[in-house]
Structure formats: structure tokens, C-alpha cells
Design an enzyme around this catalytic site. Sequence first.
Site, PDB file in Angstrom:
ATOM      1  N   GLN A  38      13.984  17.303  -7.507  1.00  0.00           N
ATOM      2  CA  GLN A  38      12.698  17.797  -8.046  1.00  0.00           C
ATOM      3  C   GLN A  38      12.907  18.636  -9.312  1.00  0.00           C
ATOM      4  O   GLN A  38      12.085  19.496  -9.639  1.00  0.00           O
ATOM      5  CB  GLN A  38      11.934  18.588  -6.988  1.00  0.00           C
ATOM      6  CG  GLN A  38      11.256  17.711  -5.949  1.00  0.00           C
ATOM      7  CD  GLN A  38      10.271  16.722  -6.567  1.00  0.00           C
ATOM      8  OE1 GLN A  38       9.593  17.016  -7.545  1.00  0.00           O
ATOM      9  NE2 GLN A  38      10.214  15.528  -6.003  1.00  0.00           N
ATOM     10  N   SER A  39      13.987  18.378 -10.038  1.00  0.00           N
ATOM     11  CA  SER A  39      14.289  19.144 -11.248  1.00  0.00           C
ATOM     12  C   SER A  39      13.179  19.027 -12.296  1.00  0.00           C
ATOM     13  O   SER A  39      12.832  17.917 -12.735  1.00  0.00           O
ATOM     14  CB  SER A  39      15.602  18.622 -11.845  1.00  0.00           C
ATOM     15  OG  SER A  39      15.786  19.127 -13.151  1.00  0.00           O
ATOM     16  N   ASN A  40      12.646  20.161 -12.695  1.00  0.00           N
ATOM     17  CA  ASN A  40      11.671  20.174 -13.793  1.00  0.00           C
ATOM     18  C   ASN A  40      12.368  19.905 -15.118  1.00  0.00           C
ATOM     19  O   ASN A  40      11.795  19.310 -16.033  1.00  0.00           O
ATOM     20  CB  ASN A  40      10.966  21.534 -13.833  1.00  0.00           C
ATOM     21  CG  ASN A  40      10.184  21.816 -12.565  1.00  0.00           C
ATOM     22  OD1 ASN A  40       9.345  21.006 -12.167  1.00  0.00           O
ATOM     23  ND2 ASN A  40      10.480  22.927 -11.910  1.00  0.00           N
TER      24      ASN A  40
END
Length: 296
Positions: free
Chosen positions: A57-59
Site C-alpha cells: 500500500q505504498s503511497n
Amino acid sequence: MPRLAEAIGLHAGDLWAKRDDLTGLAAGGNKIRKLEWTVGAALADGADTLITTGAPQSNHARLTAAAAARLGLHAVLVFGGRAATPAGNLILDDLLGATITWTGDEPPAEAAETIAERLRADGRRPVVIPFGGSNAVGAHGYRIAAGEILEQRPDVEHVVCALGSGGTMAGLVAGLGPERVLGVHTGAVDDPVGQVAGLLRDMGVTAPPEALRIRRDQVGDGYGSLTADAATALRTAARTEGLVLDPVYTARALAGLHAEVRDGRIEAGQPTVFLASGGLPGLFGHPDVAPLTEES
Ligand SMILES: *Cc1c(COP(=O)(O)O)cnc(C)c1O
């Protein structure tokens, strides 16, 4: 943020949000300010492909994909573990045209180097952008942000940010000094003090590690967990200001600010800037958020 200020024990006029969730590309967020510099350096090197690593879920990965799309480059996102159900940022990564690679048990940073070598052998020009975009080049973006904050709120006494890969806090400390910046550790790295101190050293900034203000009590069961205090912070920001935070970073940062007020380290009357650093897509990719709405 007058209603939020009062909800956490400050005076109505004390609290401002720096809206870095509105940085203008693919749902926004703090990573844009770092990518502005790391991608600038990659372009100067003639890059045609951006490779980066992160949690699924890395922005930062999502915004690397967005920057690549905007510039006509390829993006390769390298995630540890096995393919996760597409949700939140992963849907946007795909929509933005990034190639997604799952490394299984191999550390993503090593896998990224292997992919870069393979692409080079094929005649491509890849550049690996570090985890979170946090190196001295990327952190420079937050040194500039610190200057903006000082222009907008010259009397600021506290700037509160989430601490993930550390570049955001390091840049803010480079611009504001260690006394005015509070970083709230999210559990993304093992040694947050060492991480921020190392980045400051690489930036040529002298700040003794013991002068850094870092709260470490908001990690709970780990980076990916939704703590009770973060859940409260999510609801409070949404219900007082219509400000939607994310479960991993900004909700922890607000919970840390609230704790700091409770501890008397930030007092009513002290001008405080909360860095709204983005991450909204992560709200839709977090397994613990749906049960949260059933409880409330
Ligand atoms: C990455 C991230 C942070 C933390 O920034 P670092 O520079 O990695 O410490 C804070 N908020 C959000 C929403 C992020 O995605």
C-alpha cells in the site's frame, strides 16, 4: 483547524494543517515533494524507467507511477511477499500503468537492483529511487516545504509529521531546526532516530540525534496495524473538519500530537502546524478499516 484544535485540547486559533494531501498528482501526498528532486536527478541522468520499492500500500510507489506516467517514463514497483488482493493504492498503481513485481522472500531492495541490471542489459536506462524516496536529494523537497511553512505561519512552534522512511522529517528539521519538528514513528523502519539522523548527515545538516523529537508510542502491533488511538484520530479529524486522514501515517501523527498535548509538551496557545501528508488511497486498502465503520 479550529474545531480539531479544541477537540485535542488546543485553542481554536492554534492549529493549522499544511495540506500536502493536495499536491496535485494522482491523489496527492508528501511523496511528490521528494519525487520532484529524485526524479529530476533521474531525468538529468537520462532515465527512461523509474524503479522503486515499498509495502504493497505504498503511497510513494503510487506517486512514482504517477510521476512516470506524467513524464512518459516506465515505472516498475517492487513489493515484498506474494501478490496481494488489488485494493487502494494497488488499483491506482495498475491504473497508472506501472509494472508490479512481487519478490516473495527476496528483500525488495535486492530484487530492484536485479531488475535494474536486467533492464540495463536490454539497453534501457533505469534509475532506482530508494524506499519512500528518502535520500538527501528527496528530503530537500521538505527543506523547501519548511520554508513555505515559515512564510505562511512565521510564529510556528511545532510542526507535526508522520515518520515513515524519514525524509519528510529530515527535510523539515533541516529547514526549521530540531526543536520545532515532532515526528511520530509509524513502525516503517527499525531505528527512526538513526534513519532521520543519517539523512540529516547526508544533507550536511548538523543536528545531534538526541535533539530530535520523535514519539515512538503510536506503533501498536506494527506498521500495518490500525491502533485504537489512530482510529479515534481518523474519526476526530473527519468529524470536526471534514479532513480525511489515512490509517498508517496521518492518523498516527494526529494521535501523537494529541498525546503530546496530553503530556503537556505542546500547550494551548502554541502555534502548531499538522502536516496532512496524504495517503487517502491507503484507507481503502487497509483490512481493519471496514470493521471500524461497523463499530462507530
Ligand atoms: C510516506 C508517508 C509519510 C512519511 O514520510 P517519510 O518521508 O517516508 O517519513 C507520511 N504520510 C504519508 C501519507 C506517507 O505516505
